[in-house]
Design an enzyme around this catalytic site. Sequence first.
Site, PDB file in Angstrom:
ATOM      1  N   CYS A 381       0.840  -1.201   0.000  1.00  0.00           N
ATOM      2  CA  CYS A 381       0.000   0.000   0.000  1.00  0.00           C
ATOM      3  C   CYS A 381       0.875   1.251   0.000  1.00  0.00           C
ATOM      4  O   CYS A 381       1.458   1.583  -1.027  1.00  0.00           O
ATOM      5  CB  CYS A 381      -0.996  -0.042   1.144  1.00  0.00           C
ATOM      6  SG  CYS A 381      -2.449   0.959   0.810  1.00  0.00           S
ATOM      7  N   HIS A 517      -3.557  -4.948   0.389  1.00  0.00           N
ATOM      8  CA  HIS A 517      -2.996  -5.498   1.634  1.00  0.00           C
ATOM      9  C   HIS A 517      -3.064  -7.029   1.603  1.00  0.00           C
ATOM     10  O   HIS A 517      -4.042  -7.612   2.088  1.00  0.00           O
ATOM     11  CB  HIS A 517      -3.780  -4.985   2.841  1.00  0.00           C
ATOM     12  CG  HIS A 517      -3.533  -3.544   3.145  1.00  0.00           C
ATOM     13  ND1 HIS A 517      -2.516  -3.120   3.966  1.00  0.00           N
ATOM     14  CD2 HIS A 517      -4.157  -2.420   2.721  1.00  0.00           C
ATOM     15  CE1 HIS A 517      -2.525  -1.801   4.046  1.00  0.00           C
ATOM     16  NE2 HIS A 517      -3.520  -1.352   3.293  1.00  0.00           N
ATOM     17  N   GLU A 519      -1.605  -9.107   3.395  1.00  0.00           N
ATOM     18  CA  GLU A 519      -1.514  -9.712   4.733  1.00  0.00           C
ATOM     19  C   GLU A 519      -2.875 -10.120   5.290  1.00  0.00           C
ATOM     20  O   GLU A 519      -2.965 -11.018   6.123  1.00  0.00           O
ATOM     21  CB  GLU A 519      -0.793  -8.774   5.707  1.00  0.00           C
ATOM     22  CG  GLU A 519      -1.541  -7.500   6.120  1.00  0.00           C
ATOM     23  CD  GLU A 519      -1.294  -6.318   5.185  1.00  0.00           C
ATOM     24  OE1 GLU A 519      -0.996  -6.560   3.990  1.00  0.00           O
ATOM     25  OE2 GLU A 519      -1.420  -5.163   5.638  1.00  0.00           O
TER      26      GLU A 519
HETATM   27  N1  GLN Z   1      -1.986   6.822   2.763  1.00  0.00           N
HETATM   28  C1  GLN Z   1      -2.069   6.048   1.563  1.00  0.00           C
HETATM   29  C2  GLN Z   1      -3.422   6.219   0.892  1.00  0.00           C
HETATM   30  O1  GLN Z   1      -4.360   6.603   1.547  1.00  0.00           O
HETATM   31  C3  GLN Z   1      -1.781   4.598   1.818  1.00  0.00           C
HETATM   32  C4  GLN Z   1      -2.777   3.924   2.690  1.00  0.00           C
HETATM   33  C5  GLN Z   1      -2.324   2.609   3.217  1.00  0.00           C
HETATM   34  O2  GLN Z   1      -1.128   2.308   3.189  1.00  0.00           O
HETATM   35  N2  GLN Z   1      -3.231   1.795   3.734  1.00  0.00           N
HETATM   36  O3  GLN Z   1      -3.566   5.937  -0.256  1.00  0.00           O
END
Ligand code: GLN
Length: 547
Positions: A381, A517, A519
């Site tokens: 992410c 994600h 995970e």
């Molecule tokens: N802050 C980034 C976004 O909002 C990444 C978010 C995250 O890593 N879950 O896109």
Amino acid sequence: MPKYIFVTGGVVSALGKGIAASAMGALLEAKGLRVTLQKLDPYINVDPGTLSPFEHGEVYVTDDGCETDLDLGHYERFTHVRTSVFNNFTTGKIYNNVITKERRGDYLGDTVQVVPHITDEIKKAIKAAATEEYDVAIVEIGGTVGDIESLPFLEAIRQFRYDVGRENVLYAHLTLVPYISAAGELKSKPTQHSVKELRAIGIQPDVLFCRADRALSADVKRKIALHCNLDPDAVIAAVDVETVYEVPLCFKSEGLDKLLDKKLSLDHLPEPKLSTWEEVASRIKEPKFEATIAIVGKYVGLKDAYKSLTEALIHGGIANNARVNLLWVDSEEIEAKGTENFLSEVDGILVPGGFGTRGIEGKIAAIRYAREKKIPYFGICLGMQTAVIEFSRNICKLSANSTEFNTSAKDPVIYLMEKWYNHRTGNIEERTQDSQMGGTMRLGAYPCVLRHGTRAHKAYGAEEISERHRHRYEFNNAYKDVLCENGLVVSGTSPDGELVEIVELIDHPWFVACQFHPEFKSKPIEPHPLFKGFIEASIKEKRSLFP
Ligand code: GLN
């Protein structure tokens, strides 16, 4: 209709109710039963999406895009349940429903009260998850018995037994049996008090899980049973173990499966098949290899903030017969002291998800170090977004940033994709009405098409995958050509090609970064392919020295 097991906790918090509930689920699944798990949280927030990870730990995301309590992650890791909006209710969500109905006039002039209106809503919520496809529904009540907030939940589960029949409900209570070294004894008094508190509400536990740092003698069990109005075989020792994945095995050796058969009249069930859990536990306890992974983030030291991530890394280790040592590196420390001080002896580097500007430059420096020194890198992410920024700046010589960190960045390689709202629902208004704060996030499962021959494609062994998201910002397609001409490989996109979901580098042992994600979907018995690949590469490229 399923049988219900309600799990409450007493004495102190953080005893591991979520693990106990999940391990019980694993044990029942090992007997061939279909199990679902649900968490009822007494706090007022409608969901934990607005809670700081400092405060509450990780926000776990379900396929259907719900931001939920991290215990749902345990449920999915230990069992086959696929959680959804129905597997986590908070006091806030319950009251929200009741107040909406009241405003609509649904109560036809009634005075709306905690009993029966709130308790009825809680019972409805319990039934929403416990559909007929399941044999057993395990419902965990957050907090500790004696808290003011949990009273309506306890009252609802007390009534529940009368609604669905005594033989269909079991109450399990988790307590602490501390060892007092001055006396040289395990003490049962806190457990007695906690059960007394529960009985005052009208709930007599059928099973007690007693957390202790050592085995409970038959005498201690007898004493607890006598004072708590139970049979001694209903006192299950939950002794500290090396890995949580041993807990189903421990429960079995304590006779929990037989006890559940008896108490829930689950006759003629086979012995639980626990060989996969035995294999998992032995791979963790007797690994052949070892790798040290640096997690470069903001919430270091707060392990609950990255619960699914640390578990998924352990799973990657299980897949490779390896112990995974985690080195938590605060990215602000990298900014102050440089990368070499922290990363020179690690086998792999991971930048996890995160929000906000703090520590971003340290993360970018860590990624540059991984790329240049050819250390396996896994970006998740924010870890993908920062990898794209690093590549754009240092390879493509762009003045790159994400508009999250600099709204007037000259080259906004990561940006807010307004068009995305149309992408999902075809209607901006409709989407933003969904929820006020979460309305701007891409949440939940999305399909991703993999490009042939890439590392991601090989790891998954599939053409199309589905992974869960939780972010606002996206890869900016205006920069796709220049980045790809310079060697960045886009290995996964949304089926229409609009959203970049995975990027990787070729001239590197293992450099993969994804917008989702992974995970959230890794399990000890099914380690996630990307974590498996990352740990495999980290072992191969090993730089760290072990005694
Ligand atoms: N802050 C980034 C976004 O909002 C990444 C978010 C995250 O890593 N879950 O896109």
